[in-house]
Design a protein around this motif. Structure first.
Motif: not given
Length: 128
Positions: A40-61
């Protein structure tokens, strides 16, 4: 529809930028925030990015829009891990790029056009 993921060092920043981009995408564009570290602090997380990409991707990229530093490195790491399969990082200002990408995605444009719209946000000057 092409999805958009906003990667920022702050969860609040990513969520706020996503809120604005969704509004400009007239409720059609899928915009997912990936902000802050896992704790929850400042920074970046590959896990959060992977989860967001999976949620945003419907197959069109998915177009990634990152704030700076390790957010960009995290985006690049994800692209390397996926061999760049339908995921592009935009060289774009965070909010303006996300809004331009969401607006273009809402029209049903393809990944290349959405990515180009995000990057073209640098061309729109606020003052002259």
């Amino acid at each position: 529809m092409v999805g958009i993921v906003i990667i920022a060092h702050s969860r609040t920043l990513a969520e706020g930028a996503a809120e604005v981009a969704r509004a400009m995408g007239v409720g059609k564009a899928v915009v997912e925030p990936a902000g802050g570290a896992l704790d929850g602090g400042l920074g970046t997380s590959i896990d959060l990015v992977e989860a967001a990409v999976a949620a945003a991707d419907d197959g069109d990229g998915v177009v990634l829009v990152a704030d700076l530093g390790s957010s960009v490195l995290t985006a690049r790491m994800l692209i390397e891990d996926t061999d760049g399969e339908n995921v592009l990082l935009a060289d774009a200002p965070l909010v303006e790029g996300a809004v331009a990408a969401a607006s273009m995605a809402a029209t049903g444009a393809d990944l290349t056009a959405v990515h180009a719209a995000a990057e073209a946000a640098y061309d729109h000057r606020k003052t002259r």
